[in-house]
Design a protein around this motif. Structure first.
Motif, PDB file in Angstrom:
ATOM      1  N   ALA A 215      -6.779  13.716  -0.638  1.00  7.44           N
ATOM      2  CA  ALA A 215      -5.413  13.316  -0.306  1.00  7.44           C
ATOM      3  C   ALA A 215      -5.395  12.133   0.666  1.00  7.44           C
ATOM      4  CB  ALA A 215      -4.647  14.493   0.296  1.00  7.44           C
ATOM      5  N   VAL A 216      -6.399  12.081   1.559  1.00 11.18           N
ATOM      6  CA  VAL A 216      -6.412  10.999   2.557  1.00 11.18           C
ATOM      7  C   VAL A 216      -6.413   9.610   1.909  1.00 11.18           C
ATOM      8  CG1 VAL A 216      -7.736   9.963   4.428  1.00 11.18           C
ATOM      9  CG2 VAL A 216      -7.349  12.412   4.408  1.00 11.18           C
ATOM     10  N   PRO A 217      -7.397   9.301   1.051  1.00  7.62           N
ATOM     11  CA  PRO A 217      -7.353   7.959   0.445  1.00  7.62           C
ATOM     12  C   PRO A 217      -6.161   7.773  -0.490  1.00  7.62           C
ATOM     13  CG  PRO A 217      -9.128   9.270  -0.497  1.00  7.62           C
ATOM     14  CD  PRO A 217      -8.613  10.029   0.676  1.00  7.62           C
ATOM     15  N   LEU A 218      -5.744   8.856  -1.164  1.00  4.08           N
ATOM     16  CA  LEU A 218      -4.607   8.716  -2.074  1.00  4.08           C
ATOM     17  C   LEU A 218      -3.347   8.308  -1.321  1.00  4.08           C
ATOM     18  CD1 LEU A 218      -4.959  11.615  -4.674  1.00  4.08           C
ATOM     19  CD2 LEU A 218      -5.196   9.145  -5.036  1.00  4.08           C
ATOM     20  N   VAL A 219      -3.086   8.990  -0.228  1.00  3.52           N
ATOM     21  CA  VAL A 219      -1.892   8.657   0.545  1.00  3.52           C
ATOM     22  C   VAL A 219      -2.026   7.247   1.135  1.00  3.52           C
ATOM     23  CG1 VAL A 219      -0.531   9.232   2.599  1.00  3.52           C
ATOM     24  CG2 VAL A 219      -1.268  11.029   1.054  1.00  3.52           C
ATOM     25  N   TYR A 220      -3.242   6.910   1.556  1.00  2.00           N
ATOM     26  CA  TYR A 220      -3.464   5.570   2.104  1.00  2.00           C
ATOM     27  C   TYR A 220      -3.136   4.507   1.058  1.00  2.00           C
ATOM     28  CZ  TYR A 220      -5.771   1.536   4.124  1.00  2.00           C
ATOM     29  OH  TYR A 220      -6.021   0.284   4.629  1.00  2.00           O
ATOM     30  N   ILE A 221      -3.675   4.686  -0.141  1.00  2.23           N
ATOM     31  CA  ILE A 221      -3.441   3.704  -1.205  1.00  2.23           C
ATOM     32  C   ILE A 221      -1.962   3.676  -1.587  1.00  2.23           C
ATOM     33  CG2 ILE A 221      -3.906   3.210  -3.645  1.00  2.23           C
ATOM     34  CD1 ILE A 221      -6.765   4.312  -3.116  1.00  2.23           C
ATOM     35  N   TYR A 222      -1.375   4.862  -1.656  1.00  2.50           N
ATOM     36  CA  TYR A 222       0.046   4.943  -2.016  1.00  2.50           C
ATOM     37  C   TYR A 222       0.897   4.148  -1.032  1.00  2.50           C
ATOM     38  CZ  TYR A 222       4.613   7.054  -2.989  1.00  2.50           C
ATOM     39  OH  TYR A 222       5.927   7.250  -3.292  1.00  2.50           O
ATOM     40  N   LEU A 223       0.644   4.364   0.250  1.00  2.00           N
ATOM     41  CA  LEU A 223       1.464   3.687   1.261  1.00  2.00           C
ATOM     42  C   LEU A 223       1.174   2.192   1.313  1.00  2.00           C
ATOM     43  CD1 LEU A 223       1.488   6.176   4.266  1.00  2.00           C
ATOM     44  CD2 LEU A 223       3.431   5.487   2.871  1.00  2.00           C
ATOM     45  N   SER A 226       1.058   0.647  -3.272  1.00  3.10           N
ATOM     46  CA  SER A 226       1.969   0.913  -4.380  1.00  3.10           C
ATOM     47  C   SER A 226       3.352   0.337  -4.096  1.00  3.10           C
ATOM     48  CB  SER A 226       2.079   2.413  -4.633  1.00  3.10           C
ATOM     49  OG  SER A 226       2.950   2.988  -3.684  1.00  3.10           O
ATOM     50  N   LYS A 227       4.095   0.134  -5.159  1.00  2.46           N
ATOM     51  CA  LYS A 227       5.461  -0.361  -5.020  1.00  2.46           C
ATOM     52  C   LYS A 227       6.311   0.636  -4.243  1.00  2.46           C
ATOM     53  CE  LYS A 227       5.600  -3.202  -9.153  1.00  2.46           C
ATOM     54  NZ  LYS A 227       6.118  -3.331 -10.518  1.00  2.46           N
ATOM     55  N   GLN A 228       6.061   1.917  -4.548  1.00  6.19           N
ATOM     56  CA  GLN A 228       6.840   2.944  -3.854  1.00  6.19           C
ATOM     57  C   GLN A 228       6.530   2.963  -2.368  1.00  6.19           C
ATOM     58  OE1 GLN A 228       6.480   6.675  -5.911  1.00  6.19           O
ATOM     59  NE2 GLN A 228       7.356   5.850  -7.799  1.00  6.19           N
ATOM     60  N   GLY A 229       5.271   2.739  -2.046  1.00  8.39           N
ATOM     61  CA  GLY A 229       4.882   2.674  -0.644  1.00  8.39           C
ATOM     62  C   GLY A 229       5.542   1.490   0.051  1.00  8.39           C
ATOM     63  N   TYR A 230       5.620   0.389  -0.644  1.00  8.26           N
ATOM     64  CA  TYR A 230       6.292  -0.797  -0.120  1.00  8.26           C
ATOM     65  C   TYR A 230       7.765  -0.489   0.150  1.00  8.26           C
ATOM     66  CZ  TYR A 230       8.026  -5.640  -0.079  1.00  8.26           C
ATOM     67  OH  TYR A 230       8.633  -6.822   0.268  1.00  8.26           O
ATOM     68  N   GLU A 231       8.375   0.224  -0.795  1.00  4.15           N
ATOM     69  CA  GLU A 231       9.783   0.591  -0.613  1.00  4.15           C
ATOM     70  C   GLU A 231       9.977   1.498   0.605  1.00  4.15           C
ATOM     71  OE1 GLU A 231      11.386   0.291  -5.216  1.00  4.15           O
ATOM     72  OE2 GLU A 231      10.685   2.212  -4.481  1.00  4.15           O
TER      73      GLU A 231
ATOM     74  N   LYS B 365      12.273  -9.421  -2.973  1.00  4.69           N
ATOM     75  CA  LYS B 365      13.201  -9.380  -4.103  1.00  4.69           C
ATOM     76  C   LYS B 365      12.492  -9.418  -5.453  1.00  4.69           C
ATOM     77  CE  LYS B 365      17.453 -11.215  -2.256  1.00  4.69           C
ATOM     78  NZ  LYS B 365      18.344 -12.370  -2.283  1.00  4.69           N
ATOM     79  N   THR B 366      11.161  -9.602  -5.439  1.00  3.94           N
ATOM     80  CA  THR B 366      10.473  -9.800  -6.720  1.00  3.94           C
ATOM     81  C   THR B 366       9.422  -8.741  -7.006  1.00  3.94           C
ATOM     82  OG1 THR B 366       9.004 -11.306  -5.563  1.00  3.94           O
ATOM     83  CG2 THR B 366      10.799 -12.290  -6.797  1.00  3.94           C
ATOM     84  N   TYR B 367       9.202  -7.820  -6.070  1.00  2.00           N
ATOM     85  CA  TYR B 367       8.085  -6.897  -6.251  1.00  2.00           C
ATOM     86  C   TYR B 367       8.231  -6.052  -7.509  1.00  2.00           C
ATOM     87  CZ  TYR B 367      10.905  -2.919  -4.773  1.00  2.00           C
ATOM     88  OH  TYR B 367      11.859  -1.949  -4.714  1.00  2.00           O
ATOM     89  N   LYS B 368       9.479  -5.860  -7.954  1.00  3.16           N
ATOM     90  CA  LYS B 368       9.690  -5.011  -9.125  1.00  3.16           C
ATOM     91  C   LYS B 368       9.290  -5.692 -10.425  1.00  3.16           C
ATOM     92  CE  LYS B 368      13.468  -2.154  -7.535  1.00  3.16           C
ATOM     93  NZ  LYS B 368      14.919  -2.162  -7.431  1.00  3.16           N
ATOM     94  N   GLN B 369       9.243  -7.037 -10.386  1.00  5.98           N
ATOM     95  CA  GLN B 369       9.025  -7.764 -11.634  1.00  5.98           C
ATOM     96  C   GLN B 369       7.604  -7.657 -12.160  1.00  5.98           C
ATOM     97  OE1 GLN B 369      10.463 -11.643 -10.636  1.00  5.98           O
ATOM     98  NE2 GLN B 369      12.540 -10.871 -10.295  1.00  5.98           N
ATOM     99  N   SER B 370       6.639  -7.394 -11.259  1.00  3.83           N
ATOM    100  CA  SER B 370       5.269  -7.278 -11.746  1.00  3.83           C
ATOM    101  C   SER B 370       5.099  -5.949 -12.477  1.00  3.83           C
ATOM    102  CB  SER B 370       4.282  -7.370 -10.577  1.00  3.83           C
ATOM    103  OG  SER B 370       4.389  -6.212  -9.778  1.00  3.83           O
ATOM    104  N   ARG B 371       4.092  -5.895 -13.364  1.00 10.88           N
ATOM    105  CA  ARG B 371       3.897  -4.659 -14.122  1.00 10.88           C
ATOM    106  C   ARG B 371       3.040  -3.679 -13.349  1.00 10.88           C
ATOM    107  NH1 ARG B 371       2.252  -5.337 -20.143  1.00 10.88           N
ATOM    108  NH2 ARG B 371       1.307  -7.302 -19.525  1.00 10.88           N
ATOM    109  N   GLY B 372       3.129  -2.430 -13.702  1.00 13.42           N
ATOM    110  CA  GLY B 372       2.309  -1.408 -13.063  1.00 13.42           C
ATOM    111  C   GLY B 372       2.950  -0.889 -11.794  1.00 13.42           C
ATOM    112  N   GLY B 373       2.288   0.085 -11.195  1.00 13.49           N
ATOM    113  CA  GLY B 373       2.867   0.746 -10.030  1.00 13.49           C
ATOM    114  C   GLY B 373       2.465   0.130  -8.704  1.00 13.49           C
ATOM    115  N   PHE B 374       1.655  -0.937  -8.776  1.00 11.77           N
ATOM    116  CA  PHE B 374       1.161  -1.485  -7.514  1.00 11.77           C
ATOM    117  C   PHE B 374       1.763  -2.856  -7.213  1.00 11.77           C
ATOM    118  CE2 PHE B 374      -1.952   1.707  -8.620  1.00 11.77           C
ATOM    119  CZ  PHE B 374      -2.074   2.369  -7.406  1.00 11.77           C
TER     120      PHE B 374
END
Lengths: 362, 512
Positions: A215-223, A226-231, B365-374
Motif C-alpha cells: 500500500a505504501v508505494p501504491l498510495v505514493y504513486i497515486y498521490l 495519477s490524475k486523481q492524485g493531482y486533483e 486546465k489540460t491534465y485531463k486531455q492526456s490519455r491514461g490515468g497518470f
C-alpha cells in the motif's frame, strides 16, 4: 508640548515564522528532538529509580531483539501504516478525516459477517470476499461525511469523529446481541473465526504486512503521479482553483473519502482476521487516532509514514516489555511514551518558527 | 503658545531606519522628513517598502534600528496607541472598521474619554467633520456605507483622536476620480491648518496634483526627495523604476469581425440572493479589447465568473458564436476555447495553485486531455521552460512553488498559460494589480499581441488612464448594470468617472 513616551518593558524575545527549513536543518532538528525526548524521559526514569540507558536498551530489545518480538512489533505497525495512509489521502485534500477509527471498525464488522456465517467457504474465496466487503463498507462509511461536506458543507471533523462512536457501539451491540457467542457461557463476546476465515502467516506475521508494504508505494504513486492524485492536491489547496480548472469538487471529495475509508476498512479486516481472529470492540483500539499523529509527523508522505509507524510501534512494544521486565507500572510506561511523544511533536515548532532574543538596550 | 514653540520644527524625522522580515530587507537606512503643514507623497512601486515604513511610524512594526523624532523629540513607538498619543494617525488601505456599528461608535471605539451621550457625541463629530468639509452621518451603520464614506469615517476617527500627522495608505485605490478630488480638497485644507500629511501612492498624477514634496522609495531605500513643482512625472518614474520608461500604451488597429461573444439580458444573483448583474447586454468582437470600468463590487467579478461558467446564471444568455453556453460546466467551456484568466484580489486564490511549481500549474486546465490515468508532466515542463524563456519569468526553476515568485512573475505565469492554450476569448480581471511598472507594460504588450492575433479580450481594469489608452471600447458598470459602452478615444476620464457613480448617460449629455 508633546511628550515622548519611552516604554521599558519590551518583550525578551519574539517569534518569527520560517517559510521553509532546509532538509539538512530539518533533519538535525528532528534528531535533536529525539535526543531531547530521550533525555527528558531519562529524568523521569531516574526519578523512578531506574537507569534510563538500561531501560532504553531494553525497550529496543523488547521490540526488535528477537524474531518473535520483531513479529509482534510488525503486527502493531500494520494497521497503523494503513490507517495513516488513509489519513494522508484525506488530509492531502485538507479533508480532516479523523474517523479512520470508525471506518476501520465498520470494515471489520462487514468482514466478520462473512467470517462468522460463511466460514465454510473455501479459504481464498472467503478471504477475498472479506477484504472486498471491508473496503466497500469502510469506503461507504467514509462517504457519508464526504457527501454531507460536498452537498451542505458540513463540518467533516465533527461528523467523522461522531461516526467513530456509532461504529464502536455497533460492535458492542453485536457482541451482546445478535452475534453473541452461545458457547461463551453467557460471557458477551463474539465467536472466534473459523480456520478458513483466518489470514495465513507468511514469516510468522499475518498476511497484512504484505498488504501494508504494497500500500505504501501504491498510495505514493497515486498521490504523486495519477490524475486523481493531482486533483486531490488542487482541491486541497483551493476549491475555487479546482472549480476554475473544470474539476468537480464534490466528486473529488467523495471519491477520495471512499478510498480513505476503504483503506481504513481493509485495515479493520486485516486486524480482525489476522491478529485478533475474532471481532472485538478494541479491533481499532485507538489506532485511528494514533494514525493522525503518524500522518502529520510523516508530513503526509507515504514512505515517511512507514518509518514513523515503526517508531511508534517501538514505543508501544518496548513500553510493554519494560513493564514486565522492570516492574514499571503500565501508567508509568504510558507517561514515558507521552513525554517522548510530546518532545518530538513540540520540536516541530522549531521547524516552523524561529525565536529571536531581543538585545538589551536600544 | 504651543504652536509657536513647534514652529520651525519638522513634524517627523526618521533617521537611518532599518527593517527586515527574515532574510527580506524591507527598509534600508531610510532618512525621511515631514515638515509641518505639508503634504509629502511617498512614492514607490509595490514592494518598495512604503507601507512597512509607515507601519513603523504608526506602531504596528518596530524598526530594527534607527531613530524617530516627532516634533523634534526622539520617541519610541511600540503600539498604535503610542502613535496616537504622539498625534500620528494612519488610514490603512484596508479599513479597520466594525461593520455592524455606526460611524460614531466606530469613531469612539477604544478611546478613553469620559462617557458622553450618543447625541452629544454625534454633535461633536459633526462639528469636527464640518470644520474640514467632511460629510458624515454619525448614526449610519458601516455596512450601509460606500467605500468613500467608510474612508471618511476612518479620517474622522483619527482626527477625533487628535491626530496632527495623517498617514494615508493608497487612499484613492478604491475611489472614483470625483471622490479622489474631494479627498484631495480635504487634505489640502488640513495642511493649511498646520497638519502634516503623508500620502502613500504609486500613481504619478496624484503625486503631481496634491503633494508639496515627494520622497521616492526603491527596493527599500529612499532614493530621492524632491519638490513636486520642480519635478516632472518622467523624472519621478525614472527615480521610482531606476531608469527611463516610456509611459505610453499602444493601441494597435486591428480588423474587427462579427461578435464572438454576445451577452444578452444577463442576470446573476450571488449566494446571498442579491442581484449582482441586472439585464447586462454587450458584445465582444475578435481583435478588440473591451475595457470594463466600475467601482469595486459593481458586478465585475460576477460577470467574469458567469462567462467562465463558475457562477450560476439566473436570466439571459451568453452566446458564443451564436451558441448559448449558459448552463455549461467550466470544463465544457474550457474545451470550447473560452480561456479565462481571472485574477482575483488574492492572486493565487483561483487561477494558480500556490504551492505547486510552474509545471504542475501548466497542467491545471489540460491534465485531463492526456490519455491514461497518470499525469504527463514532461510536456508541461517543456511548456513551462518555454514560457520562462519567452516572457522572461524570473524563477529558480520549473518546480519552485509559484507562491515564491514575485507578483509580476506570477501574473506572467497565469497569463502565459492562458495564451498558450490559444483561446478565442480572453477574460482578464485586474491583470496588473500590484505589479511594478515594467511588469505592467509587459502585460499590456502581451494583451495587444493577442488582440492582433484576433483574440477577443475582456479587460476588467481599475486604472482609468490605462483603460482609456489600452482599450478600444469601454463599458461602464454601475450596481450590476451597464451604464454605457463608449469608444475609448472619444471619452474623457471625468465622463467615465461620472458614469461609474451612477449618473445616466443622458444626464451626462445635458451636463456637457
Amino acid at each position: 508640548m508633546l511628550k515622548s513616551r519611552r516604554i521599558k518593558g519590551e518583550p525578551l524575545f519574539k517569534i518569527q515564522r520560517i517559510e521553509e527549513e532546509s532538509p539538512t536543518k530539518s533533519f538535525i532538528v528532528r534528531v535533536l528532538a529525539v535526543l531531547a525526548a530521550l533525555t527528558a524521559g531519562g529524568f523521569f526514569l531516574s526519578l523512578l529509580g531506574h537507569n534510563p540507558l538500561v531501560i532504553y536498551q531494553a525497550m529496543f530489545k523488547g521490540s526488535f531483539g528477537s524474531v518473535m518480538s520483531t513479529q509482534g512489533t510488525v503486527k502493531i505497525v500494520v494497521p497503523l501504516v494503513i490507517n495513516a495512509l488513509a489519513v494522508s489521502l484525506a488530509f492531502k485534500m485538507r479533508f480532516w478525516n479523523i474517523g479512520t477509527e470508525g471506518q476501520m471498525i465498520v470494515g471489520a464488522i462487514a468482514a466478520s459477517y462473512f467470517a462468522l456465517f460463511k466460514g465454510n467457504w473455501p479459504h481464498f474465496l472467503l478471504i477475498s470476499t472479506m477484504a472486498l466487503v471491508s473496503i466497500i463498507a469502510g469506503g461507504l462509511y467514509g462517504l457519508i461525511p464526504a457527501y454531507f461536506k460536498a452537498r451542505f458543507s458540513t463540518n467533516e471533523t465533527l461528523l467523522t469523529l461522531m461516526a467513530n462512536y456509532i461504529a464502536l457501539y455497533a460492535v458492542q451491540y453485536l457482541k451482546e446481541g445478535p452475534w453473541k457467542d452461545p458457547g461463551a457461557k453467557g460471557f458477551p463476546q463474539i465467536a472466534r473465526f473459523a480456520q478458513n476465515a483466518r489470514l495465513s502467516m507468511p514469516l510468522g506475521v499475518h498476511f497484512g504486512w504484505i498488504i501494508a508494504l504494497l500500500a505504501v508505494p501504491l498510495v505514493y504513486i497515486y498521490l504523486r503521479y495519477s490524475k486523481q492524485g493531482y486533483e486531490i492536491a488542487v482541491v486541497g489547496e483551493s476549491e475555487k482553483t479546482a472549480t476554475y480548472a473544470g474539476m468537480s469538487v464534490p466528486k473529488v471529495i467523495m471519491r477520495t473519502m471512499f478510498l480513505s475509508g476503504g483503506l481504513a476498512g481493509l485495515a479493520g479486516m486485516l486486524q480482525a482476521s489476522g491478529a485478533d481472529r475474532t471481532l472485538t470492540d478494541t479491533v481499532a483500539g485507538g489506532v485511528g487516532f494514533t494514525a493522525i499523529i503518524v500522518a502529520w509527523l510523516a508530513n503526509l508522505n507515504p514512505a515517511a509514514v512507514l518509518l514513523v509507524s515503526f517508531l511508534f510501534a517501538l514505543l508501544e512494544k518496548g513500553g510493554g516489555y519494560i513493564q514486565s521486565m522492570f516492574k514499571i507500572s503500565a501508567s508509568a510506561a504510558d507517561v514515558l511514551q507521552g513525554i517522548i511523544l510530546f518532545f518530538v511533536l513540540a520540536f516541530e515548532f522549531f521547524l516552523r518558527y524561529r525565536i529571536i532574543i531581543n538585545k538589551k538596550g536600544d | 503658545m504651543e504652536k509657536e514653540q513647534l514652529n520651525g520644527l519638522n513634524a517627523i524625522e526618521l533617521k537611518g531606519i532599518n527593517k527586515s522580515f527574515g532574510s527580506v530587507v524591507a527598509n534600508k537606512n531610510i532618512d525621511l522628513t515631514v515638515r509641518k503643514g505639508e503634504i509629502l507623497a511617498l512614492l514607490g512601486e509595490n514592494g518598495s517598502g512604503k507601507t512597512t515604513l509607515m507601519n513603523m511610524l504608526s506602531g504596528i512594526y518596530r524598526p530594527d534600528s534607527g531613530s524617530v523624532f516627532v516634533y523634534g523629540q526622539e520617541v519610541h513607538i511600540y503600539t498604535p496607541q503610542d502613535a496616537l498619543n504622539l498625534g500620528i494617525g494612519m488610514i490603512h488601505q484596508h479599513y479597520k472598521l466594525v461593520d455592524n456599528l455606526s460611524a460614531a461608535e466606530n469613531i469612539v471605539l477604544g478611546t478613553k474619554t469620559k462617557k458622553q451621550s450618543m447625541s452629544q457625541l454625534a454633535k461633536n463629530i459633526e462639528q469636527l467633520s464640518l470644520h474640514f468639509g467632511l460629510n458624515i452621518d454619525p448614526n449610519k451603520k458601516i455596512y450601509d456605507m460606500s467605500v468613500s464614506e467608510k474612508q471618511t469615517v476612518e479620517i474622522v476617527k483619527v482626527l477625533y483622536r487628535g491626530a496632527k500627522i495623517l498617514v494615508l495608505d493608497e487612499p484613492t485605490a478604491v475611489l472614483t476620480p470625483q471622490e479622489s478630488k474631494k479627498l484631495f480638497a480635504i487634505i489640502t485644507k488640513m495642511k493649511e491648518e498646520g497638519n502634516s500629511i503623508i500620502i502613500i501612492t504609486h500613481k504619478l498624477n496624484e503625486v503631481m496634483e496634491v503633494s508639496d514634496r515627494v520622497s521616492v522609495l526603491r527596493k527599500g531605500e529612499c532614493v530621492a526627495t524632491v519638490e513636486t513643482k520642480k519635478s516632472s512625472a518622467e523624472q519621478l518614474t525614472e527615480l521610482m523604476v531606476g531608469r527611463a520608461v516610456d509611459l505610453s500604451i499602444e493601441r494597435p488597429e486591428t480588423f474587427k469581425s462579427d461578435p464572438v461573444l454576445e451577452i444578452v439580458r444577463l442576470g446573476v444573483r450571488n449566494d446571498e440572493g442579491v442581484e449582482m448583474l441586472k439585464d447586462v447586454n454587450f458584445d465582444l468582437r475578435s481583435g478588440e479589447i473591451l475595457g470594463v470600468a466600475g467601482v469595486a463590487g459593481s458586478g465585475q467579478k460576477e460577470l467574469c465568473e458567469a462567462l467562465a461558467g463558475l457562477q450560476k446564471v439566473e436570466k439571459g444568455a451568453i452566446l458564443y458564436y451564436k451558441e448559448n453556453i449558459v448552463g455549461r460546466t467550466p470544463d465544457e467551456i474550457i474545451r470550447l476555447g473560452i480561456s479565462m484568466s481571472f485574477v482575483p484580489e488574492d492572486r493565487l486564490g483561483m487561477g494558480l495553485v500556490a504551492s505547486m511549481g510552474m509545471t504542475d500549474n501548466m497542467l491545471l486546465k489540460t491534465y485531463k486531455q492526456s490519455r491514461g490515468g497518470f499525469v504527463k508532466r514532461s510536456p508541461a515542463r517543456l511548456k513551462a521552460k518555454a514560457l520562462i524563456e519567452r516572457l522572461d519569468i524570473i524563477t529558480p526553476g520549473t518546480e519552485t512553488p509559484v507562491s515564491k515568485l514575485s507578483g509580476g512573475n506570477v501574473q506572467k505565469v497565469l497569463l502565459g498559460r492562458e495564451i498558450e492554450s490559444q483561446p478565442n476569448v480572453l477574460i482578464t480581471a485586474y491583470p496588473v494589480r500590484g505589479l511594478d511598472i515594467n511588469s505592467a507594460y509587459t502585460i499590456y504588450d502581451l494583451l495587444n499581441e493577442q488582440k492582433m492575433k484576433g483574440v477577443a479580450i475582456l479587460f476588467i481594469g481599475e486604472d482609468l488612464d490605462v483603460l482609456l489608452e489600452l482599450c478600444d471600447r469601454i463599458m461602464v458598470l454601475y450596481d450590476g448594470q451597464v451604464q454605457d459602452i463608449l469608444q475609448a478615444d472619444q471619452v474623457t476620464k471625468e465622463q467615465i468617472g461620472l458614469l461609474m457613480t451612477g449618473q445616466k448617460p443622458r444626464e451626462l449629455k445635458e451636463v456637457r
